[in-house]
Design a protein around this motif. Structure first.
Motif, PDB file in Angstrom:
ATOM      1  N   ALA A 184     -18.421   0.656  18.952  1.00 36.37           N
ATOM      2  CA  ALA A 184     -18.081  -0.032  20.208  1.00 36.37           C
ATOM      3  C   ALA A 184     -18.127   0.934  21.387  1.00 36.37           C
ATOM      4  O   ALA A 184     -18.555   0.570  22.493  1.00 36.37           O
ATOM      5  N   LEU A 185     -17.699   2.165  21.159  1.00 35.86           N
ATOM      6  CA  LEU A 185     -17.738   3.168  22.227  1.00 35.86           C
ATOM      7  C   LEU A 185     -19.172   3.496  22.631  1.00 35.86           C
ATOM      8  O   LEU A 185     -19.470   3.624  23.821  1.00 35.86           O
ATOM      9  N   LYS A 186     -20.048   3.624  21.647  1.00 34.57           N
ATOM     10  CA  LYS A 186     -21.453   3.912  21.947  1.00 34.57           C
ATOM     11  C   LYS A 186     -22.070   2.784  22.751  1.00 34.57           C
ATOM     12  O   LYS A 186     -22.813   3.025  23.715  1.00 34.57           O
ATOM     13  N   ALA A 187     -21.768   1.552  22.379  1.00 34.40           N
ATOM     14  CA  ALA A 187     -22.289   0.393  23.118  1.00 34.40           C
ATOM     15  C   ALA A 187     -21.729   0.375  24.534  1.00 34.40           C
ATOM     16  O   ALA A 187     -22.465   0.153  25.506  1.00 34.40           O
ATOM     17  N   SER A 188     -20.431   0.632  24.666  1.00 34.07           N
ATOM     18  CA  SER A 188     -19.786   0.644  25.970  1.00 34.07           C
ATOM     19  C   SER A 188     -20.385   1.731  26.863  1.00 34.07           C
ATOM     20  O   SER A 188     -20.666   1.505  28.043  1.00 34.07           O
ATOM     21  N   TYR A 189     -20.603   2.908  26.299  1.00 36.30           N
ATOM     22  CA  TYR A 189     -21.192   4.006  27.050  1.00 36.30           C
ATOM     23  C   TYR A 189     -22.607   3.656  27.501  1.00 36.30           C
ATOM     24  O   TYR A 189     -22.977   3.884  28.664  1.00 36.30           O
ATOM     25  N   HIS A 190     -23.388   3.081  26.606  1.00 35.98           N
ATOM     26  CA  HIS A 190     -24.761   2.688  26.931  1.00 35.98           C
ATOM     27  C   HIS A 190     -24.779   1.687  28.089  1.00 35.98           C
ATOM     28  O   HIS A 190     -25.557   1.835  29.046  1.00 35.98           O
ATOM     29  N   HIS A 191     -23.919   0.673  28.025  1.00 33.40           N
ATOM     30  CA  HIS A 191     -23.848  -0.322  29.104  1.00 33.40           C
ATOM     31  C   HIS A 191     -23.400   0.330  30.413  1.00 33.40           C
ATOM     32  O   HIS A 191     -23.918  -0.003  31.484  1.00 33.40           O
ATOM     33  N   ALA A 192     -22.455   1.249  30.315  1.00 33.05           N
ATOM     34  CA  ALA A 192     -21.973   1.937  31.511  1.00 33.05           C
ATOM     35  C   ALA A 192     -23.099   2.727  32.177  1.00 33.05           C
ATOM     36  O   ALA A 192     -23.281   2.662  33.394  1.00 33.05           O
ATOM     37  N   VAL A 193     -23.867   3.448  31.387  1.00 32.77           N
ATOM     38  CA  VAL A 193     -24.976   4.243  31.923  1.00 32.77           C
ATOM     39  C   VAL A 193     -25.976   3.338  32.642  1.00 32.77           C
ATOM     40  O   VAL A 193     -26.435   3.653  33.747  1.00 32.77           O
ATOM     41  N   LYS A 194     -26.310   2.216  32.033  1.00 36.23           N
ATOM     42  CA  LYS A 194     -27.266   1.286  32.648  1.00 36.23           C
ATOM     43  C   LYS A 194     -26.736   0.753  33.982  1.00 36.23           C
ATOM     44  O   LYS A 194     -27.477   0.651  34.970  1.00 36.23           O
ATOM     45  N   LYS A 195     -25.458   0.395  34.018  1.00 29.42           N
ATOM     46  CA  LYS A 195     -24.856  -0.123  35.260  1.00 29.42           C
ATOM     47  C   LYS A 195     -24.818   0.945  36.350  1.00 29.42           C
ATOM     48  O   LYS A 195     -25.066   0.658  37.518  1.00 29.42           O
ATOM     49  N   ILE A 196     -24.522   2.173  35.958  1.00 25.48           N
ATOM     50  CA  ILE A 196     -24.481   3.263  36.932  1.00 25.48           C
ATOM     51  C   ILE A 196     -25.880   3.546  37.493  1.00 25.48           C
ATOM     52  O   ILE A 196     -26.066   3.709  38.700  1.00 25.48           O
ATOM     53  N   GLU A 197     -26.861   3.568  36.605  1.00 29.14           N
ATOM     54  CA  GLU A 197     -28.255   3.763  37.054  1.00 29.14           C
ATOM     55  C   GLU A 197     -28.662   2.670  38.032  1.00 29.14           C
ATOM     56  O   GLU A 197     -29.271   2.957  39.071  1.00 29.14           O
ATOM     57  N   LEU A 198     -28.341   1.442  37.720  1.00 33.46           N
ATOM     58  CA  LEU A 198     -28.682   0.323  38.582  1.00 33.46           C
ATOM     59  C   LEU A 198     -28.001   0.456  39.946  1.00 33.46           C
ATOM     60  O   LEU A 198     -28.643   0.288  40.993  1.00 33.46           O
ATOM     61  N   PHE A 199     -26.715   0.792  39.946  1.00 36.62           N
ATOM     62  CA  PHE A 199     -25.979   0.964  41.206  1.00 36.62           C
ATOM     63  C   PHE A 199     -26.611   2.057  42.058  1.00 36.62           C
ATOM     64  O   PHE A 199     -26.838   1.870  43.251  1.00 36.62           O
TER      65      PHE A 199
END
Length: 180
Positions: free
Chosen positions: A161-176
């Motif tokens: 779950a942490l790996k998935a959460s981190y992956h989603h966070a990275v994508k959102k940060i890149e998009l922002f």
């Protein structure tokens, strides 16, 4: 592990407690400061939360069961103290946690202990757009360079779950960052 158990016994023994607690402070003060600072963003607030964290550790050490590492237990206390502090500060101010965080980000450049540039401010703003749990996971993995197993024991979440959460966070940060 035996070494940690001996250290805990030193912390609990009135004869060795002061010296052991000094060692605990020397070992954890800087990494905990950084961990709390990543959550509350303000230097003075960080010092308050850090002090409260060590007080709680001292008060509750006798309740430490040893089911996790001392590191994980102390980090969990620090994380909970920081999040509780932010919620209480937002409630006292009559604003949401998100607005409080945005105000802290706006004041970051005025903080004499922050030496970042405009890109770092943008980065922090991008991280602030994440849900609370994703922020914690991202900050602990990216900024503090903790292993997933360590984060798992602090947050009580599975490694997957942490790996998935981190992956989603990275994508959102890149998009922002790419759109702002």
């Amino acid at each position: 592990m035996l070494e940690e158990q001996e250290f805990i016994q030193q912390l609990l023994n009135p004869k060795t407690q002061n010296e052991a607690f000094q060692k605990l402070l020397l070992t954890y003060q800087k990494p905990l400061y950084n961990h709390i600072r990543n959550i509350v963003l303000n230097h003075d607030d960080t010092n308050d939360v850090l002090q409260n964290t060590f007080i709680k550790v001292f008060q509750h050490l006798k309740n430490f069961k040893g089911e996790s590492k001392l590191f994980s237990w102390i980090y969990r206390i620090a994380t909970n103290e920081a999040l509780t502090f932010l919620k209480q500060k937002a409630t006292k101010s009559g604003i949401s946690s998100e607005i409080l965080q945005n105000k802290a980000l706006d004041n970051l450049t005025a903080d004499t202990y922050f030496d970042g540039n405009e890109m770092q401010i943008k980065f922090h703003k991008a991280v602030a757009t994440l849900p609370e749990k994703q922020q914690l996971v991202f900050k602990m993995k990216y900024m503090e360079e903790l292993k997933y197993e360590e984060i798992s024991s602090v947050l009580g979440t599975s490694v997957g779950a942490l790996k998935a959460s981190y992956h989603h966070a990275v994508k959102k940060i890149e998009l922002f960052i790419n759109t702002n």
